[in-house]
Design a protein around this motif. Sequence first.
Motif: not given
Length: 326
Positions: A71-91
């Motif tokens: 999430a921090s890396s994505a924020e640093r390059i202004s990239l919107r993560l399409p999934w929640t942390a929960d979804r990443f974890d589940r997948e």
Amino acid sequence: MCHLLISSHDPEVKIPTVIGTVSIDGLVVPAGEARVSVFDRGFLHGDSVYEVVRTYDLALFEMGAHLARLASSAERISLRLPWTADRFDREVRRLVEVSRGADAPDPVAAPWNLGERSVRIVVTRGSGELGLDPGLAVEPTVVLIAVPLRGPPLAAYRDGIAAWPFGGHGAPRRGGDPAAKTGEHLFHVLAVREARAHGAQEALLLDGAGGVTEGASSNVFAVRGGALETPPLGVGILAGVTRAVVLDIAGRLGIQVRERPLPLAELESADEAFLTSTVREVLPVVRVGVRPIGSAAPGPVTRRIHAAFREAAGGGHNPGKVPASV
Ligand code: PLP
């Protein structure tokens, strides 16, 4: 608007035979058939963020820390993560489940890695019309790749490895934001190429003043007088998840830690040195460039920290995997 034409016939794609299980945007596909668009900005520009997580007994290790860094890396390059942390974890869990079993025997592997998985989580800014402008990207792409964990061979823990310095004064400067784990990696690729050409297993990235910052895909520690020395995050390094676990372990073992810049000469004159990373855990370094470190063998502080790491990571519920004999 770009038109991403999908041809009616399936063109031959040059993919080496890879063992792995892949999901693209949540859909599991066989590794040999896993494809993303040639218009994907991850492919074209390294416009992506990623993580590498691993399992112990097929359970994900420090997943919360990895997802926080994603999430921090994505924020640093202004990239919107399409999934929640929960979804990443589940997948990721689901992919590990799908990928389990049928591992080829590996007689040189460290025993605690047998049957385990590493999973690369990649999020690109997605496809779009050609051009650098990030506004051209339509929708992020999420690729998860689970492979049998290939850590260093057991012998590397027993004998230690060599590391090769790369960069420094007058050399090309690394690009990108070192605190963000992005797909922009050419400097690191060339560093590893140089290291391999000199028979070393890891490259050490030097800053303009000749200070060791981190490895190409690891953090660096020196041991001097029984204390650990490691460059602080402020010198421009990735906040390694394993680095944080090791700092915590050192605190619990009463081992002093000095976070301060590490000139190459000081690493070379250390009593011991080691690298940390998710896949390598705590790996002794016994040579830097052409110079032996300490007695040119893994030292007692490195061994103690690795044993404590093993206990924390996987040894507790699988004591047979603690490397007493390493
Ligand atoms: N530094 C860099 C540049 C890396 O790419 C990595 C991991 O790949 C690390 C450090 C170690 O980080 P971690 O312990 O989270 O795997």
